[in-house]
Write an enzyme that holds these catalytic residues in place. Structure first.
Site, PDB file in Angstrom:
ATOM      1  N   TRP A 108       9.453  -1.196   3.571  1.00  0.00           N
ATOM      2  CA  TRP A 108       8.699  -2.162   2.852  1.00  0.00           C
ATOM      3  C   TRP A 108       8.957  -2.566   1.500  1.00  0.00           C
ATOM      4  O   TRP A 108       8.932  -3.925   1.360  1.00  0.00           O
ATOM      5  CB  TRP A 108       7.324  -1.510   2.612  1.00  0.00           C
ATOM      6  CG  TRP A 108       6.546  -1.255   4.063  1.00  0.00           C
ATOM      7  CD1 TRP A 108       6.208  -0.227   4.621  1.00  0.00           C
ATOM      8  CD2 TRP A 108       6.016  -2.403   5.019  1.00  0.00           C
ATOM      9  NE1 TRP A 108       5.527  -0.610   5.917  1.00  0.00           N
ATOM     10  CE2 TRP A 108       5.502  -1.789   6.165  1.00  0.00           C
ATOM     11  CE3 TRP A 108       6.257  -3.769   4.821  1.00  0.00           C
ATOM     12  CZ2 TRP A 108       4.961  -2.610   7.062  1.00  0.00           C
ATOM     13  CZ3 TRP A 108       5.860  -4.687   5.902  1.00  0.00           C
ATOM     14  CH2 TRP A 108       5.012  -3.691   6.880  1.00  0.00           C
ATOM     15  N   ASP A 178       2.723  -1.584  -4.684  1.00  0.00           N
ATOM     16  CA  ASP A 178       2.426  -1.836  -3.108  1.00  0.00           C
ATOM     17  C   ASP A 178       1.620  -0.476  -2.634  1.00  0.00           C
ATOM     18  O   ASP A 178       2.293   0.674  -2.384  1.00  0.00           O
ATOM     19  CB  ASP A 178       3.411  -2.169  -2.411  1.00  0.00           C
ATOM     20  CG  ASP A 178       3.168  -2.349  -0.709  1.00  0.00           C
ATOM     21  OD1 ASP A 178       1.963  -2.210  -0.360  1.00  0.00           O
ATOM     22  OD2 ASP A 178       3.928  -2.599  -0.159  1.00  0.00           O
ATOM     23  N   LYS A 202      -5.131  -0.307   6.952  1.00  0.00           N
ATOM     24  CA  LYS A 202      -4.815   1.144   7.037  1.00  0.00           C
ATOM     25  C   LYS A 202      -5.646   2.157   6.356  1.00  0.00           C
ATOM     26  O   LYS A 202      -6.117   3.009   7.315  1.00  0.00           O
ATOM     27  CB  LYS A 202      -3.314   1.233   6.124  1.00  0.00           C
ATOM     28  CG  LYS A 202      -2.350   0.595   6.982  1.00  0.00           C
ATOM     29  CD  LYS A 202      -1.019   0.098   6.176  1.00  0.00           C
ATOM     30  CE  LYS A 202      -0.251  -0.597   7.216  1.00  0.00           C
ATOM     31  NZ  LYS A 202       0.986  -1.268   6.649  1.00  0.00           N
TER      32      LYS A 202
HETATM   33  C1  PLP Z   1       1.611  -2.333   6.269  1.00  0.00           C
HETATM   34  C2  PLP Z   1       2.267  -2.446   5.013  1.00  0.00           C
HETATM   35  C3  PLP Z   1       2.650  -3.802   4.472  1.00  0.00           C
HETATM   36  C4  PLP Z   1       2.172  -4.969   5.329  1.00  0.00           C
HETATM   37  O1  PLP Z   1       0.976  -5.363   5.614  1.00  0.00           O
HETATM   38  P1  PLP Z   1       0.628  -6.591   6.432  1.00  0.00           P
HETATM   39  O2  PLP Z   1      -1.131  -6.647   6.105  1.00  0.00           O
HETATM   40  O3  PLP Z   1       0.884  -6.295   7.822  1.00  0.00           O
HETATM   41  O4  PLP Z   1       1.227  -7.947   5.814  1.00  0.00           O
HETATM   42  C5  PLP Z   1       3.191  -3.902   3.279  1.00  0.00           C
HETATM   43  N1  PLP Z   1       3.288  -2.629   2.725  1.00  0.00           N
HETATM   44  C6  PLP Z   1       3.234  -1.449   3.166  1.00  0.00           C
HETATM   45  C7  PLP Z   1       3.635  -0.279   2.221  1.00  0.00           C
HETATM   46  C8  PLP Z   1       2.561  -1.480   4.138  1.00  0.00           C
HETATM   47  O5  PLP Z   1       2.466  -0.089   4.856  1.00  0.00           O
END
Ligand code: PLP
Length: 365
Positions: A108, A178, A202
């Site tokens: 990521w 993030d 998530k």
């Molecule tokens: C899922 C995820 C993303 C991307 O998310 P989207 O909503 O699909 O763009 C970015 N960073 C992390 C750590 C993730 O788990």
């Protein structure tokens, strides 16, 4: 495979949601707040929706203890969208030309670094090694810049299951975190960061809304080419409603915030996540069939990855677990193996049932 009951869903995202919240949303679907229609069918600018919106922001502020000098934005385009929005909004703050630092600890943060490189210099401070035991590069190997606008890092690498135990020490440069896969999984001190962002799908709610938390002094620096919907300053001044927001995803996230509050808040979530993840890691560590390949100090509390030492058993493991209603355990294709995502909405019973299954599978292997 078809089921006549609710499964234990270990998917990484979109992920399992609290059953009580699903039931509440279902019960309100045809008639929300006596309006004779669902929340999805009313104007985002109606008094009812605006009141709901304000309440949701207040609940989020309280749950994550977000001080008033931080703006809370509800955006679209996911974490991937923010990978572009962040450099467009912040990189121009760099001393010389647009530049940011990246701690690359997995897939990521690697993606974030690549996207940012379109907008300026995306300097890699440290990078992870592929294969072997996954870990965070040692602090004394980091090559931080003195002229970067910010340092980007991924608090929890969802794919490998590598989580920072604490905020990285990056000096006085603003930190961008993030927190897509561990938002609200544990209490954090928001003031250690300039920006935090997470997609809802998530640990919060349905896909469609992305939470961005920005310190006020970092607003107002967007590059002129920034599309208006990606401009944080513009969004902050317009209650994130420069275009029609994903109202249902926002409403549902709000129900989840109430649920977390009623369960005892983020501290209680952390307790449960520690209990669930240690149950799994302790079992895996003593097993002769399964192994985890992440250094102990940075094992994720929300995404537990593991491998069957005999990879020839993978297909049988997935088939039999699915039959028992333990679903979506296949690891991300980039790393293989298995992954149990055990976000806030995954009950302890899901994890104890999984461990029982793993034990029985190992006994028969
Ligand atoms: C899922 C995820 C993303 C991307 O998310 P989207 O909503 O699909 O763009 C970015 N960073 C992390 C750590 C993730 O788990």
């Amino acid at each position: 495979m078809s089921f006549d009951r609710r499964i234990f869903n270990f998917a990484a995202g979109p992920a399992t949601l609290p059953e009580e919240v699903l039931k509440q949303a279902a019960s309100e679907m045809l008639n929300w707040q006596g309006l004779g229609c669902s929340v999805m069918e009313i104007s985002h600018r109606s008094n009812e929706f605006m009141a709901l919106y304000e309440e949701i922001i207040a609940d989020l502020r309280q749950l994550m203890q977000i001080p008033n000098h931080y703006a809370i934005l509800f955006m679209q385009g996911g974490g991937i969208g923010q990978n572009a929005a962040i450099p467009m909004n912040l990189m121009a703050l760099a001393k010389n030309s647009p530049k940011a630092d990246f701690l690359v600890t997995g897939i990521w943060s690697e993606k974030s670094q690549k996207e940012a490189a379109k907008y300026g210099e995306a300097h890699i401070v440290a990078t992870y090694s592929k294969g072997g035991i996954a870990s965070i590069p040692a602090r004394n190997t980091w090559n931080l810049s003195t002229d970067a606008a910010y340092v980007h890092y991924c608090a929890n690498e969802t794919i490998s299951g590598v989580e920072f135990p604490d905020f990285p020490d990056v000096g006085s440069t603003p930190l961008v975190a993030d927190i897509s896969s561990n938002i609200m999984a544990r209490p954090i001190d928001v003031t250690r960061c300039g920006v935090l962002f997470a997609g809802a799908q998530k640990n919060i709610g349905p896909a469609g809304v992305t939470i961005v938390i920005v310190r006020h002094d970092l607003l107002g620096h967007a590059m002129p080419m920034t599309p208006m919907i990606w401009d944080w300053t513009n969004q902050a001044a317009n209650q994130s409603m420069l275009n029609t927001p994903p109202t249902f995803a926002i409403y549902f996230s709000g129900l989840v915030f109430k649920w977390v509050k009623n369960q005892g808040g983020v501290l209680e979530m952390e307790k449960r996540n520690l209990a669930k993840s240690s149950l799994l890691y302790n079992y895996i560590d003593q097993s002769s069939l399964y192994e985890n390949r992440v250094a102990k100090e940075c094992r994720s509390k929300t995404n537990v990855t593991f491998y069957l030492k005999d990879e020839g058993l993978n297909a049988a493991f997935l088939e039999q677990s699915t039959k028992q209603g333990l679903v979506s355990l296949r690891g991300h294709k980039a790393v293989g193996g298995m992954r149990a995502s055990i976000y806030n909405a995954m009950p302890l019973a899901g994890v104890t049932t999984l461990v029982e299954f793993m034990r029985e599978f190992e006994r028969r292997a």
